[in-house]
Design a protein around this motif. Sequence first.
Motif, PDB file in Angstrom:
ATOM      1  N   PRO A  28       2.077  -1.887  12.554  1.00 60.81           N
ATOM      2  CA  PRO A  28       1.316  -1.804  11.304  1.00 60.81           C
ATOM      3  C   PRO A  28       0.354  -0.630  11.284  1.00 60.81           C
ATOM      4  N   LEU A  29       0.260  -0.015  10.104  1.00 58.27           N
ATOM      5  CA  LEU A  29      -0.778   0.970   9.809  1.00 58.27           C
ATOM      6  C   LEU A  29      -1.845   0.267   8.975  1.00 58.27           C
ATOM      7  N   GLY A  30      -3.089   0.376   9.394  1.00 60.91           N
ATOM      8  CA  GLY A  30      -4.146  -0.272   8.633  1.00 60.91           C
ATOM      9  C   GLY A  30      -4.142  -1.775   8.805  1.00 60.91           C
ATOM     10  N   PRO A  32      -3.806  -5.985   6.781  1.00 63.33           N
ATOM     11  CA  PRO A  32      -2.839  -6.817   6.066  1.00 63.33           C
ATOM     12  C   PRO A  32      -2.583  -6.386   4.624  1.00 63.33           C
ATOM     13  N   ALA A  33      -3.584  -5.801   3.967  1.00 62.76           N
ATOM     14  CA  ALA A  33      -3.427  -5.425   2.566  1.00 62.76           C
ATOM     15  C   ALA A  33      -2.850  -4.031   2.371  1.00 62.76           C
ATOM     16  N   ASP A  34      -2.679  -3.283   3.453  1.00 65.44           N
ATOM     17  CA  ASP A  34      -2.253  -1.886   3.319  1.00 65.44           C
ATOM     18  C   ASP A  34      -0.754  -1.724   3.120  1.00 65.44           C
ATOM     19  N   GLY A  35       0.050  -2.700   3.502  1.00 69.12           N
ATOM     20  CA  GLY A  35       1.479  -2.633   3.240  1.00 69.12           C
ATOM     21  C   GLY A  35       2.159  -1.430   3.846  1.00 69.12           C
ATOM     22  N   ALA A  36       1.749  -1.019   5.041  1.00 76.07           N
ATOM     23  CA  ALA A  36       2.288   0.189   5.655  1.00 76.07           C
ATOM     24  C   ALA A  36       2.603  -0.058   7.122  1.00 76.07           C
ATOM     25  N   TRP A  37       3.712   0.534   7.564  1.00 76.74           N
ATOM     26  CA  TRP A  37       4.137   0.448   8.962  1.00 76.74           C
ATOM     27  C   TRP A  37       4.619   1.813   9.424  1.00 76.74           C
ATOM     28  N   ILE A  38       4.680   2.010  10.734  1.00 77.21           N
ATOM     29  CA  ILE A  38       5.179   3.250  11.312  1.00 77.21           C
ATOM     30  C   ILE A  38       6.028   2.893  12.522  1.00 77.21           C
ATOM     31  N   SER A  39       7.100   3.641  12.757  1.00 75.40           N
ATOM     32  CA  SER A  39       7.908   3.366  13.940  1.00 75.40           C
ATOM     33  C   SER A  39       7.100   3.724  15.186  1.00 75.40           C
ATOM     34  N   GLU A  40       7.267   2.935  16.218  1.00 75.30           N
ATOM     35  CA  GLU A  40       6.494   3.155  17.436  1.00 75.30           C
ATOM     36  C   GLU A  40       6.755   4.532  18.018  1.00 75.30           C
ATOM     37  N   ARG A  41       8.015   4.974  18.004  1.00 75.34           N
ATOM     38  CA  ARG A  41       8.289   6.271  18.628  1.00 75.34           C
ATOM     39  C   ARG A  41       7.664   7.414  17.828  1.00 75.34           C
ATOM     40  N   SER A  83      12.023  -6.876  10.905  1.00 75.04           N
ATOM     41  CA  SER A  83      11.581  -6.874  12.309  1.00 75.04           C
ATOM     42  C   SER A  83      10.216  -6.222  12.527  1.00 75.04           C
ATOM     43  N   ALA A  84       9.455  -5.957  11.466  1.00 80.10           N
ATOM     44  CA  ALA A  84       8.143  -5.332  11.623  1.00 80.10           C
ATOM     45  C   ALA A  84       7.153  -6.290  12.279  1.00 80.10           C
ATOM     46  N   LEU A  85       6.233  -5.738  13.058  1.00 82.49           N
ATOM     47  CA  LEU A  85       5.185  -6.529  13.683  1.00 82.49           C
ATOM     48  C   LEU A  85       4.123  -6.901  12.653  1.00 82.49           C
ATOM     49  N   PRO A  86       3.439  -8.034  12.849  1.00 84.06           N
ATOM     50  CA  PRO A  86       2.392  -8.444  11.903  1.00 84.06           C
ATOM     51  C   PRO A  86       1.202  -7.492  11.968  1.00 84.06           C
ATOM     52  N   PRO A  87       0.434  -7.389  10.882  1.00 82.72           N
ATOM     53  CA  PRO A  87      -0.637  -6.389  10.800  1.00 82.72           C
ATOM     54  C   PRO A  87      -1.938  -6.798  11.469  1.00 82.72           C
ATOM     55  N   GLY A  88      -1.872  -7.158  12.739  1.00 83.87           N
ATOM     56  CA  GLY A  88      -3.081  -7.462  13.486  1.00 83.87           C
ATOM     57  C   GLY A  88      -3.517  -6.266  14.311  1.00 83.87           C
ATOM     58  N   PRO A  89      -4.716  -6.301  14.893  1.00 82.37           N
ATOM     59  CA  PRO A  89      -5.162  -5.229  15.774  1.00 82.37           C
ATOM     60  C   PRO A  89      -4.155  -4.989  16.898  1.00 82.37           C
ATOM     61  N   LEU A  90      -4.029  -3.734  17.292  1.00 82.30           N
ATOM     62  CA  LEU A  90      -3.022  -3.325  18.267  1.00 82.30           C
ATOM     63  C   LEU A  90      -3.625  -3.145  19.655  1.00 82.30           C
ATOM     64  N   ARG A 122      -5.635  10.335  13.286  1.00 82.21           N
ATOM     65  CA  ARG A 122      -4.391  11.004  12.908  1.00 82.21           C
ATOM     66  C   ARG A 122      -3.365  10.067  12.278  1.00 82.21           C
ATOM     67  N   LEU A 123      -3.460   8.779  12.583  1.00 85.66           N
ATOM     68  CA  LEU A 123      -2.465   7.848  12.074  1.00 85.66           C
ATOM     69  C   LEU A 123      -3.046   6.761  11.177  1.00 85.66           C
ATOM     70  N   GLY A 124      -4.178   6.202  11.561  1.00 84.78           N
ATOM     71  CA  GLY A 124      -4.724   5.056  10.836  1.00 84.78           C
ATOM     72  C   GLY A 124      -4.380   3.740  11.493  1.00 84.78           C
ATOM     73  N   LEU A 125      -4.065   3.769  12.785  1.00 84.09           N
ATOM     74  CA  LEU A 125      -3.801   2.545  13.530  1.00 84.09           C
ATOM     75  C   LEU A 125      -5.121   1.842  13.842  1.00 84.09           C
ATOM     76  N   VAL A 126      -5.107   0.515  13.764  1.00 82.80           N
ATOM     77  CA  VAL A 126      -6.266  -0.290  14.151  1.00 82.80           C
ATOM     78  C   VAL A 126      -6.014  -0.779  15.570  1.00 82.80           C
ATOM     79  N   VAL A 127      -6.689  -0.191  16.541  1.00 79.88           N
ATOM     80  CA  VAL A 127      -6.422  -0.462  17.949  1.00 79.88           C
ATOM     81  C   VAL A 127      -7.625  -1.147  18.580  1.00 79.88           C
ATOM     82  N   ALA A 128      -7.388  -2.300  19.193  1.00 80.04           N
ATOM     83  CA  ALA A 128      -8.467  -3.051  19.822  1.00 80.04           C
ATOM     84  C   ALA A 128      -8.822  -2.505  21.201  1.00 80.04           C
TER      85      ALA A 128
END
Length: 235
Positions: A28-30, A32-41, A83-90, A122-128
């Motif tokens: 997930p990018l952002g 739950p409300a952002d509706g955006a994902w990015i491939s891990e690679r 198969s997308a992961l849920p939008p929780g902190p990464l 650079r991406l907008g990932l939410v990383v714990a």
Amino acid sequence: MTTADSPDRADGWTAAVRRRLGPGRLIPLGGPADGAWISERAAVAVLRDAVGGPGPGAVLGELRIRVADPDGAPAPEVEPPPSALPPGPLWMEATMSAMSDRPLPAAASALRSALLTAAGRRLGLVVAGADLRVTELLDTPARPPVRAPAPVGVPAARPQGPAGIAAAAVPGVVTLTRVLGDAVHTGPDHVRVELATDPDHRALDVARAVRGAVAAAVDGHPSVAVLVTAVVGRD
């Protein structure tokens, strides 16, 4: 016999997605409300490029990204890609090589800080947080391995229809792509757009702009999900 709704068909579709994306997840990018994902690679390629030289004491090795707490992750407010992961902190898990004559905690701290900063800016990932494991001690400085800045061979697609044309016109979109099938997937009251972004634009910001543009361009103002499959420079 396999029906359209059978588990065998669903498992086959998930396997096909994983084969086409390689070992990468759809992260997930952002929020739950952002509706955006990015491939891990795609994300890993950007992060690897960003931390290529955080300091002389460490070199990034393998990097994986997962949801920190899958059971506690909130449900997405927008229909996710298959198969997308849920939008929780990464959470990041990485290996590193370090100079034997330098303090390991300082080298690991510098690399961790560089990863977390790049993930957000650079991406907008939410990383714990991030776990780093030293796998090699070096006597002489090693050059980081030369890697492609983005996944190779992501198929481009011509923008078609109101959704595709609107998405392709958003600043930061390099091209629409076809990794999960058509670049624009439409369903009842929902549209999913797949694309590649420019590294000079934060992926999450581009995805948000695409969602707004597509929702405005399509009759009925459907919900919109965006999947970033690559971050590439323009030719």
